[in-house]
Design a protein around this motif. Structure first.
Motif, mmCIF file in Angstrom:
data_model
loop_
_atom_site.group_PDB
_atom_site.id
_atom_site.type_symbol
_atom_site.label_atom_id
_atom_site.label_comp_id
_atom_site.label_asym_id
_atom_site.label_seq_id
_atom_site.Cartn_x
_atom_site.Cartn_y
_atom_site.Cartn_z
ATOM 1 N N GLN A 35 36.994 12.482 11.339
ATOM 2 C CA GLN A 35 36.037 11.415 10.901
ATOM 3 C C GLN A 35 35.256 11.794 9.652
ATOM 4 O O GLN A 35 35.043 10.989 8.762
ATOM 5 C CB GLN A 35 35.231 10.922 12.154
ATOM 6 N N SER A 36 34.507 13.016 9.764
ATOM 7 C CA SER A 36 33.567 13.362 8.875
ATOM 8 C C SER A 36 34.510 13.722 7.413
ATOM 9 O O SER A 36 34.042 13.245 6.533
ATOM 10 C CB SER A 36 33.027 14.459 9.142
ATOM 11 N N LEU A 37 35.504 14.211 7.895
ATOM 12 C CA LEU A 37 36.277 14.472 6.415
ATOM 13 C C LEU A 37 36.888 13.338 5.623
ATOM 14 O O LEU A 37 36.886 13.061 4.636
ATOM 15 C CB LEU A 37 37.357 15.260 6.783
ATOM 16 N N GLN A 38 37.375 12.127 6.590
ATOM 17 C CA GLN A 38 37.823 10.932 6.051
ATOM 18 C C GLN A 38 36.412 10.424 5.343
ATOM 19 O O GLN A 38 36.700 9.660 4.484
ATOM 20 C CB GLN A 38 38.190 9.990 7.120
ATOM 21 N N ALA A 39 35.306 10.291 5.813
ATOM 22 C CA ALA A 39 34.183 9.562 5.175
ATOM 23 C C ALA A 39 34.071 10.559 3.906
ATOM 24 O O ALA A 39 33.543 9.759 2.668
ATOM 25 C CB ALA A 39 32.865 9.943 5.992
ATOM 26 N N LEU A 40 34.080 11.913 3.754
ATOM 27 C CA LEU A 40 33.453 12.531 2.553
ATOM 28 C C LEU A 40 34.844 12.053 1.644
ATOM 29 O O LEU A 40 34.282 12.187 0.456
ATOM 30 C CB LEU A 40 33.725 14.146 2.812
ATOM 31 N N HIS A 41 35.826 12.217 1.987
ATOM 32 C CA HIS A 41 37.147 11.925 0.987
ATOM 33 C C HIS A 41 37.012 10.601 0.486
ATOM 34 O O HIS A 41 36.981 10.264 -0.656
ATOM 35 C CB HIS A 41 38.412 11.886 1.965
ATOM 36 N N GLN A 42 36.429 9.516 1.472
ATOM 37 C CA GLN A 42 36.375 8.126 1.024
ATOM 38 C C GLN A 42 35.152 8.163 -0.263
ATOM 39 O O GLN A 42 35.276 7.495 -1.155
ATOM 40 C CB GLN A 42 36.148 7.189 1.889
ATOM 41 N N LYS A 43 34.154 8.716 0.165
ATOM 42 C CA LYS A 43 33.121 8.985 -0.685
ATOM 43 C C LYS A 43 33.292 9.461 -2.041
ATOM 44 O O LYS A 43 32.965 8.970 -3.153
ATOM 45 C CB LYS A 43 31.841 9.414 -0.173
ATOM 46 N N PHE A 73 36.331 10.235 -3.616
ATOM 47 C CA PHE A 73 37.689 9.932 -4.009
ATOM 48 C C PHE A 73 37.802 8.582 -4.074
ATOM 49 O O PHE A 73 39.098 8.060 -4.315
ATOM 50 C CB PHE A 73 38.744 10.731 -3.784
ATOM 51 N N GLY A 74 36.653 7.625 -3.625
ATOM 52 C CA GLY A 74 37.034 6.146 -3.477
ATOM 53 C C GLY A 74 37.610 5.445 -4.700
ATOM 54 O O GLY A 74 38.536 4.631 -4.513
ATOM 55 N N ASP A 75 37.388 5.815 -5.882
ATOM 56 C CA ASP A 75 38.002 5.050 -7.076
ATOM 57 C C ASP A 75 39.406 5.698 -7.297
ATOM 58 O O ASP A 75 40.105 4.955 -8.285
ATOM 59 C CB ASP A 75 37.029 5.539 -8.329
ATOM 60 N N LEU A 76 39.809 6.460 -6.608
ATOM 61 C CA LEU A 76 41.289 6.961 -6.833
ATOM 62 C C LEU A 76 42.122 6.626 -5.779
ATOM 63 O O LEU A 76 43.223 7.179 -5.677
ATOM 64 C CB LEU A 76 41.317 8.614 -7.076
ATOM 65 N N LEU A 77 41.612 5.900 -4.786
ATOM 66 C CA LEU A 77 42.408 5.545 -3.568
ATOM 67 C C LEU A 77 43.312 4.297 -3.711
ATOM 68 O O LEU A 77 44.490 4.220 -2.953
ATOM 69 C CB LEU A 77 41.507 5.541 -2.284
ATOM 70 N N GLY A 78 42.717 3.112 -4.349
ATOM 71 C CA GLY A 78 43.460 2.150 -4.549
ATOM 72 C C GLY A 78 43.369 1.444 -3.220
ATOM 73 O O GLY A 78 42.138 1.557 -2.559
ATOM 74 N N LEU A 79 44.600 1.019 -2.672
ATOM 75 C CA LEU A 79 44.558 0.480 -1.295
ATOM 76 C C LEU A 79 45.055 1.447 -0.172
ATOM 77 O O LEU A 79 45.254 1.003 1.127
ATOM 78 C CB LEU A 79 45.658 -0.760 -1.210
ATOM 79 N N ASP A 80 45.135 2.581 -0.414
ATOM 80 C CA ASP A 80 45.499 3.675 0.598
ATOM 81 C C ASP A 80 44.325 3.840 1.474
ATOM 82 O O ASP A 80 43.248 3.989 1.006
ATOM 83 C CB ASP A 80 45.910 4.857 -0.193
#
Length: 237
Positions: free
Chosen positions: A86-94, A96-103
């Motif tokens: 869960q912590s890595l998901q949050a860091l990843h989203q924070k 790289f959020g602009d590079l995720l699109g709808l993923d």
């Protein structure tokens, strides 16, 4: 062959459950630090235009030392494994959020006896897909050397587009038991959804013959360099 699976090992990890320590090194010593998870994702984007990343990978598997995962299950009922994901998901989203699109960002943390203490192995890439909690299996892949005894290898999910089968789980999505071909050989399964048939390709193309037996309902793969050996069959159900 393109790199379908990025596989890296993080070494000298003092606490394998510390998400921040796995994600990015503190401070500004950029040239002295070891590459960590954030660096690996930056260096291998899913898509790029020129040198600029336009999309990043969002599904990541982490393999920790099995003893550490077992201890966590015994002592905390797996709470540290869940917190790490869960912590890595949050860091990843924070970051790289602009590079995720709808993923959707998904992490899977598991133990492995092949991982040494103080190490964490990381896998992501075009052929790494983590299903949603309620996602049903579309296909089940099984393999056989003689078309009589079949061994299950992996599921294929509706939204999992690429699966790579081969000798080594480090460079493929799934390792095939008793892989009979050269270590650099691979079988690609291309899934364009439930309305399209599963496509099977081989790499290198000139090293194998691959054909579909419609009557039996499986693909047969033969190494061209060893025509006298028994054929190895790959079945997709």
């Amino acid at each position: 062959m393109p790199v379908y699976v990025q596989h890296e090992t993080l070494n000298r990890v003092s606490d394998v459950f510390n998400a921040e320590a796995l994600w990015q090194a503190p401070g500004l010593a950029l040239f002295a630090r070891r590459p960590l998870l954030r660096d690996l994702l930056e260096r291998a984007p899913r898509e790029q235009r020129g040198r600029a990343a336009t999309r990043c990978f969002s599904h990541v598997t982490l393999m920790l030392p099995q003893d550490e995962v077992d201890d966590d299950r015994h002592l905390t009922r797996g709470a540290r494994v869940r917190d790490l994901a869960q912590s890595l998901q949050a860091l990843h989203q924070k970051d790289f959020g602009d590079l995720l699109g709808l993923d959707e960002v998904r992490y899977h943390v598991l133990g492995s006896d092949a991982v040494e203490p103080g190490q964490v192995e990381v896998k992501f890439g075009h052929a790494v897909y983590l299903p949603a909690p309620d996602e049903a299996v579309l296909y089940t892949v099984s393999v056989s050397r003689d078309s009589a005894i079949w061994q299950p290898v992996c599921p294929v999910y509706p939204n999992g587009r690429l699966t790579v089968l081969g000798h080594d789980a480090a460079s493929c999505t799934h390792a095939v038991p008793g892989w009979p071909f050269a270590q650099d050989g691979a079988i690609l399964l291309i899934n364009d959804g439930p309305d399209a048939p599963l496509e099977v390709q081989v790499r290198p193309k000139d090293a194998f013959d691959c054909s579909f037996d419609a009557l039996a309902g499986y693909y047969t793969v033969r190494a061209r360099a060893s025509p006298t050996e028994p054929p190895a069959r790959r079945g997709c159900y």
